[in-house]
Design an enzyme around this catalytic site. Structure first.
Site, short mmCIF file in Angstrom:
data_model
loop_
_atom_site.label_atom_id
_atom_site.label_comp_id
_atom_site.label_asym_id
_atom_site.label_seq_id
_atom_site.Cartn_x
_atom_site.Cartn_y
_atom_site.Cartn_z
N CYS A 84 0.86 -1.19 0.00
CA CYS A 84 0.00 0.00 0.00
C CYS A 84 0.90 1.24 0.00
O CYS A 84 1.80 1.36 0.83
CB CYS A 84 -0.89 -0.01 1.24
SG CYS A 84 -1.84 1.51 1.46
N CYS A 87 0.34 3.26 3.53
CA CYS A 87 0.79 2.79 4.85
C CYS A 87 1.85 1.68 4.79
O CYS A 87 2.37 1.29 5.81
CB CYS A 87 -0.40 2.30 5.68
SG CYS A 87 -1.04 0.71 5.14
N CYS A 133 -7.45 -0.88 1.50
CA CYS A 133 -6.33 -1.45 2.27
C CYS A 133 -6.84 -1.93 3.62
O CYS A 133 -7.56 -1.22 4.31
CB CYS A 133 -5.24 -0.40 2.45
SG CYS A 133 -3.93 -0.93 3.59
N CYS A 136 -5.02 0.55 6.50
CA CYS A 136 -5.29 1.99 6.63
C CYS A 136 -6.62 2.41 6.02
O CYS A 136 -7.02 3.56 6.15
CB CYS A 136 -4.15 2.81 6.02
SG CYS A 136 -4.09 2.78 4.22
N CYS A 156 -8.75 -4.84 -9.79
CA CYS A 156 -8.34 -3.79 -10.72
C CYS A 156 -7.87 -2.59 -9.88
O CYS A 156 -8.69 -1.89 -9.28
CB CYS A 156 -9.55 -3.42 -11.59
SG CYS A 156 -9.17 -2.22 -12.85
ZN LIG Z 1 -2.72 1.04 3.55
#
Ligand SMILES: [Zn+2]
Length: 171
Positions: A84, A87, A133, A136, A156
């Site tokens: 991510c 984070c 995510c 986060c 996607c």
């Molecule tokens: Zn994250």
């Protein structure tokens, strides 16, 4: 003809943004970024706005979708891990990535079930499954049911929401 000029201008602006994001270090000035800490984060949008580059904020926190074929990872096919960009949470392995013609990086599964979370998204008159995510809560993209075996899912994703680390350079 006029529309073509406008389209070209929009594409140029977005390409410029992507290059800017790639040159900025995701970890600089971001105290929450970690590839190992899996603690769930509860950070307000106001705080993320101070920390994140504006183009990453627009996608991750305001669900803005980058233009197809403009992101940095849509055709990346080297071995490595995708994290991510907000984070640092581990999200996808390159082994689950497949060549999709949609113009965004596409995966058939996340690296572990709780790496991401899902939310129904009915914006723009569509019924889609939003992917966020798991650490986060940032917007990553959407999941569709037209992917390849074994899952037949297509995650996607927006390139800007991802950080890729090649296996050979991983620490
Ligand atoms: Zn994250």
């Amino acid at each position: 003809m006029r529309m073509l000029f406008i389209l070209a201008a929009v594409l140029l602006v977005h390409t410029g943004c992507a290059q800017h994001a790639a040159s900025a270090s995701a970890t600089s000035g971001n105290p929450y970024y970690s590839h190992t800490d899996t603690t769930t984060l509860h950070v307000t949008d106001a705080e993320w706005k101070k920390i994140l580059p504006s183009d990453l904020y627009a996608t991750a926190r305001e669900a803005n979708t980058e233009i197809a074929f403009t992101g940095k990872y849509w055709k990346t096919d080297v071995k490595g891990t995708y994290y991510c960009a907000v984070c640092g949470n581990t999200l996808f392995r390159s082994t689950a990535k497949f060549a999709s013609t949609c113009g965004w990086p596409s995966f058939f599964e996340s690296i572990r079930p709780n790496a991401v979370i899902y939310r129904e998204d009915t914006s723009y008159g569509m019924d889609r499954e939003e992917v966020l995510c798991g650490r986060c809560g940032s917007h990553l993209g959407h999941r569709f049911d037209d992917g390849p075996p074994p899952t037949h899912k297509r995650f996607c994703m927006n390139s800007i929401s991802l950080d890729f680390v090649e296996d050979s350079t991983a620490k």
